[in-house]
Design a protein around this motif. Sequence first.
Motif, short mmCIF file in Angstrom:
data_model
loop_
_atom_site.label_atom_id
_atom_site.label_comp_id
_atom_site.label_asym_id
_atom_site.label_seq_id
_atom_site.Cartn_x
_atom_site.Cartn_y
_atom_site.Cartn_z
N PHE A 187 16.03 -109.09 96.18
CA PHE A 187 15.22 -109.48 95.02
C PHE A 187 14.50 -110.81 95.21
CE2 PHE A 187 17.55 -106.13 93.09
CZ PHE A 187 16.76 -105.68 92.04
N ASN A 188 14.81 -111.53 96.28
CA ASN A 188 14.18 -112.84 96.46
C ASN A 188 13.41 -112.98 97.77
OD1 ASN A 188 15.21 -114.70 94.10
ND2 ASN A 188 16.98 -113.47 94.75
N THR A 189 13.46 -111.97 98.62
CA THR A 189 12.74 -112.02 99.89
C THR A 189 12.17 -110.63 100.18
OG1 THR A 189 14.53 -111.32 101.38
CG2 THR A 189 14.51 -113.63 100.70
N LYS A 190 11.49 -110.52 101.29
CA LYS A 190 11.00 -109.23 101.76
C LYS A 190 11.81 -108.74 102.96
CE LYS A 190 6.25 -109.93 100.15
NZ LYS A 190 4.81 -109.97 100.53
N LEU A 191 12.97 -109.31 103.15
CA LEU A 191 13.81 -108.95 104.29
C LEU A 191 14.45 -107.57 104.09
CD1 LEU A 191 15.63 -112.34 104.99
CD2 LEU A 191 13.55 -111.44 106.04
N LYS A 192 14.70 -106.89 105.20
CA LYS A 192 15.30 -105.57 105.17
C LYS A 192 16.82 -105.71 105.30
CE LYS A 192 14.90 -100.97 107.25
NZ LYS A 192 14.25 -100.18 108.33
N VAL A 193 17.53 -105.11 104.36
CA VAL A 193 18.99 -105.25 104.28
C VAL A 193 19.66 -103.89 104.44
CG1 VAL A 193 20.91 -105.94 102.78
CG2 VAL A 193 18.76 -107.21 102.71
N ARG A 194 20.82 -103.88 105.09
CA ARG A 194 21.61 -102.66 105.14
C ARG A 194 23.10 -103.00 105.06
NH1 ARG A 194 20.81 -97.58 105.77
NH2 ARG A 194 18.65 -97.89 106.39
#
Length: 473
Positions: A187-194
């Motif tokens: 919700f605060n970055t454009k990073l991809k999380v898994r």
Amino acid sequence: MDISEVQQLWEEVKNVLSNNMPAHVFETWVTPLEAVDFDNNTLVLLSPQQMSVNILKNSWTDTIRNAIRSLKGEEASFSLNYDAELGQKYIKKQRQKFKQMRSGQTPEDIKKEEVKKSLAQMQSDANLNLNLKFENFVVGENSNMAYRAALAVAKNPSKKFNPLFIYGSSGLGKTHLLQAIGHYILFNTKLKVRYIRMEEYFNEWIKCFQLNELPNGKRKNSCNNSLMRKFHQKFQNVDVLLMDDIQFIESRAKTMEEFFSTFQALYQNNKQIVIASDREPKNIPNLDKRLRTRFEEGLVVEIVSPPYDTRVKILEAYADELEVKAGKEVFDYIAQNFTDNVRELKGAFNKVSFWAEINNCPINLECAQKALKLEMKKRELTPELIAEKVCGLYGVNLEDIKSSAKNQKVSKARQLSMYLCREVLNLEFETIGKFFNKKHTTALYAYDSIRKKLKTDDKIQADIDTIMQSLKD
């Protein structure tokens, strides 16, 4: 029972559940489930959402089982598993529903629906439960250091504490913190999380291999390069990897090699790695030395059992989340008697609120005492009593399962005893192994083995139900 009868039964079960669950839990996690069979007195359910399987099993198993038993008798139970094909159908169905809803909507309504759709997609892609946030994590002296470390990583991924390793016994909030990190970053970055559990990682890796018949009649596993490339892309092309239950990797040499390559690829590209385990790296037997040293060069923090005041706060927050009103004496009573972990606290409160609902009474101290009468008896159980009940069912002696005997009946009784010591008493694997005169890795293997068998072997579940009933008598 044919499929139409199964579906009719499921509709009746859902009617019961809708009256015994918070509306948001029922609508989000139960409504999408599909019933596909009723065999051996077990209702077989499939979920299109991987996360819902964990949530329902962890917090609502008794509620679902009681609903089924109210219709099909005391021996009835259920199984619940994620189904990828159903998941794809569910996504398509939701998209079609969304398109239909757009007609006649105002721009503001459409924007709200797009936000909901975006959230659902983010949750699916990252494998996250977006309800697990920092805002609803109750911080106490038992978890303050882990909470602060997790928040620091979430605010500055890859900048400090990489990797972050959080360890502690089951049910203390490790998964919540991992998911909160993922939620904050999404919700605060454009990073991809898994986010993934090591057991799921292992199972996906195994699917990359296929069994081939050789001319001499033997069989050999071979790697499907296309599947393996997709596997590597899935876990190495992320900015933040949240790996839960890393202890599952121990003694699996090939899996350790595979995860080491994933770890290295991410670490060398300055990607954030967060790991959770039920013990610290040095206490995971047979863990590859390269992995151990890399885990330890980051930050290793522990979560321990919450103190009394924190347990009360956890219960108060949980009641607010469920929109259930209860007197403070109820929270005090549960906090005084359930001291090990958060999952235990919530399970006790669920039993109290359910008991109050079916008996149409307020949630007060008297209600809590009556509802938890059997639960309090469970707390007097010991590994020896559990082992004796299992031995009685299988016709073996306690001395046999604590010995080096390896015949099939003894081995089965030993594995099931170890599994129940973990599930019912929440004992550490080291403690379980010591009681049975075995290594901690033997207890871990037994636990994993029974968990896997439960997915396909209804007889094991029936045996467990029989033993659990005998422990209550």
